[in-house]
Design a protein around this motif. Sequence first.
Motif, PDB file in Angstrom:
ATOM      1  N   MET A   1       0.837  -1.207   0.000  1.00  0.00           N
ATOM      2  CA  MET A   1       0.000   0.000   0.000  1.00  0.00           C
ATOM      3  C   MET A   1       0.876   1.264   0.000  1.00  0.00           C
ATOM      4  SD  MET A   1      -3.074  -0.171  -0.561  1.00  0.00           S
ATOM      5  CE  MET A   1      -3.459   1.547  -0.177  1.00  0.00           C
ATOM      6  N   ALA A   2       2.009   1.201   0.713  1.00  0.00           N
ATOM      7  CA  ALA A   2       2.907   2.365   0.742  1.00  0.00           C
ATOM      8  C   ALA A   2       3.462   2.623  -0.660  1.00  0.00           C
ATOM      9  CB  ALA A   2       4.042   2.133   1.737  1.00  0.00           C
ATOM     10  N   ILE A   3       3.802   1.527  -1.364  1.00  0.00           N
ATOM     11  CA  ILE A   3       4.295   1.668  -2.742  1.00  0.00           C
ATOM     12  C   ILE A   3       3.180   2.217  -3.635  1.00  0.00           C
ATOM     13  CG2 ILE A   3       5.124   0.383  -4.758  1.00  0.00           C
ATOM     14  CD1 ILE A   3       6.461  -1.577  -2.734  1.00  0.00           C
ATOM     15  N   ALA A   4       1.942   1.670  -3.458  1.00  0.00           N
ATOM     16  CA  ALA A   4       0.809   2.108  -4.278  1.00  0.00           C
ATOM     17  C   ALA A   4       0.552   3.609  -4.083  1.00  0.00           C
ATOM     18  CB  ALA A   4      -0.437   1.303  -3.917  1.00  0.00           C
ATOM     19  N   ARG A   5       0.621   4.075  -2.825  1.00  0.00           N
ATOM     20  CA  ARG A   5       0.394   5.506  -2.552  1.00  0.00           C
ATOM     21  C   ARG A   5       1.429   6.362  -3.292  1.00  0.00           C
ATOM     22  NH1 ARG A   5      -1.374   3.757   2.761  1.00  0.00           N
ATOM     23  NH2 ARG A   5       0.781   3.585   3.461  1.00  0.00           N
ATOM     24  N   ASN A   6       2.696   5.931  -3.199  1.00  0.00           N
ATOM     25  CA  ASN A   6       3.748   6.705  -3.862  1.00  0.00           C
ATOM     26  C   ASN A   6       3.617   6.636  -5.381  1.00  0.00           C
ATOM     27  OD1 ASN A   6       4.929   7.728  -1.572  1.00  0.00           O
ATOM     28  ND2 ASN A   6       6.348   6.009  -1.328  1.00  0.00           N
TER      29      ASN A   6
ATOM     30  N   SER B   1       9.382   3.699  -4.204  1.00  0.00           N
ATOM     31  CA  SER B   1       9.600   2.678  -3.172  1.00  0.00           C
ATOM     32  C   SER B   1       8.543   2.880  -2.097  1.00  0.00           C
ATOM     33  CB  SER B   1      11.003   2.817  -2.575  1.00  0.00           C
ATOM     34  OG  SER B   1      11.057   3.965  -1.750  1.00  0.00           O
ATOM     35  N   ALA B   2       8.568   2.051  -1.065  1.00  0.00           N
ATOM     36  CA  ALA B   2       7.593   2.197   0.015  1.00  0.00           C
ATOM     37  C   ALA B   2       7.841   3.487   0.797  1.00  0.00           C
ATOM     38  CB  ALA B   2       7.672   0.993   0.954  1.00  0.00           C
ATOM     39  N   GLU B   3       9.113   3.948   0.815  1.00  0.00           N
ATOM     40  CA  GLU B   3       9.470   5.110   1.624  1.00  0.00           C
ATOM     41  C   GLU B   3       9.244   6.440   0.921  1.00  0.00           C
ATOM     42  OE1 GLU B   3      11.680   2.465   1.359  1.00  0.00           O
ATOM     43  OE2 GLU B   3      10.907   1.666   3.261  1.00  0.00           O
TER      44      GLU B   3
ATOM     45  N   GLY C   1       2.187  -0.373 -15.749  1.00  0.00           N
ATOM     46  CA  GLY C   1       1.957  -1.724 -15.256  1.00  0.00           C
ATOM     47  C   GLY C   1       2.069  -1.819 -13.747  1.00  0.00           C
ATOM     48  N   GLY C   2       2.186  -0.674 -13.088  1.00  0.00           N
ATOM     49  CA  GLY C   2       2.509  -0.670 -11.650  1.00  0.00           C
ATOM     50  C   GLY C   2       1.313  -0.858 -10.743  1.00  0.00           C
ATOM     51  N   THR C   3       1.627  -0.918  -9.443  1.00  0.00           N
ATOM     52  CA  THR C   3       0.591  -1.110  -8.425  1.00  0.00           C
ATOM     53  C   THR C   3       0.075   0.257  -7.960  1.00  0.00           C
ATOM     54  OG1 THR C   3       0.090  -2.229  -6.365  1.00  0.00           O
ATOM     55  CG2 THR C   3       2.262  -1.269  -6.503  1.00  0.00           C
ATOM     56  N   HIS C   4      -1.254   0.355  -7.834  1.00  0.00           N
ATOM     57  CA  HIS C   4      -1.871   1.662  -7.553  1.00  0.00           C
ATOM     58  C   HIS C   4      -2.927   1.592  -6.466  1.00  0.00           C
ATOM     59  CE1 HIS C   4      -0.281   4.441 -10.605  1.00  0.00           C
ATOM     60  NE2 HIS C   4      -0.032   3.334 -11.295  1.00  0.00           N
ATOM     61  N   CYS C   5      -3.257   2.777  -5.924  1.00  0.00           N
ATOM     62  CA  CYS C   5      -4.392   2.906  -5.013  1.00  0.00           C
ATOM     63  C   CYS C   5      -5.688   2.702  -5.800  1.00  0.00           C
ATOM     64  CB  CYS C   5      -4.449   4.306  -4.417  1.00  0.00           C
ATOM     65  SG  CYS C   5      -3.007   4.758  -3.478  1.00  0.00           S
TER      66      CYS C   5
END
Length: 345
Positions: free
Chosen positions: A25-30, A57-59, A134-138
């Motif tokens: 979820m942190a990665i999706a937010r970013n 990244s997650a950070e 192709g990435g992960t998203h909110c």
Amino acid sequence: MGRVEAGRFAAGLPVVCHVDKETRMAIARNHTATHLLHHALRQVLSEHAKQSGSHVSAERLRFDFANPTELGADRLRQIEDMVNSKVLDDEPVTSTRMSLSEAREAGAIALFGETYGDIVRVMSIGDYSRELCGGTHCERTGQIGLFRITRESSVAGGVRRIEAVTGLGVLERLRHREEQIARLCRTLNTQDEDLLRRSAELLDDIRSLQKQLQQERQRAARRAASGGLLDGAEQIGRARLVLATMEGGPAELRSAADVLRRDNERLVCLLASTEQGKVALVAGVSDDLVSAGLSARTLVGEAAAIVGGGGGGRDDLAQAGGPEVARLEDAFERARQIVRQKLGE
Ligand SMILES: [Zn+2]
């Protein structure tokens, strides 16, 4: 990729995978915030602000884009506000599969130099952002929480970089900053609202101490120099008379004479320098000799008369000058006579 820690691993074995929800979820937010940032950059700067690199990244997130100049605080704030207003709008984030030509027709942003297959995935946010991705998203922009730019810098000629944090990253940053402020307050022994005033005060104190230190060093240097002048002092009765020629102008003579008369008892001095064909004279008399009736003003006046000039000042420190450099020794002799008359025993 993985590492077998126990047992064996072979093709065809069933595998159970777990997604680390918090990290994902942190990665999706970013990542979703990166799309919003890309959109905001194109709005604020223009369409030339093309993505030239990105790291999620997650950070944190990092976004490189074409722009000839530094963005500056105003535009960064404008971009940050624009992204956050899209976050607060809580717009749906959707993905659609379509052919590359359909995606191009729909105005989706593709990256130059990337190769895409026949069927592509288009991520849409509201009706303003459409990118091949192709990435992960909110699922909705509201899940981003908050977007905060942490740094804007240059990576290469014409390429700028924005770094930012979202969600819990913003909270962590805020806590870190507040902790720093609290520590500063403890160190400076003050409250947040007085921090600026207190640090300005401290800087003022440091400046004034540095000034004092510099003055003290100059005084010490003058003292060292006046020590040399004392070596040549003549004893007249119970007083010492310093008659000396030195380097420098009236200001240097005055400070040397002042140090001599302050640092010594029963001392009288007449210091001279010759610069640009003129004589400068300064007389100094210690307080006890002033009380005994000796005046620096009289002394320097009489000496100056010999070199064809005049001057004035106080009884303890006086200054004069004259044009006849060749008669300086006679002026010293005149001063010696006056001191002998007054103090000779
Ligand atoms: Zn993307």
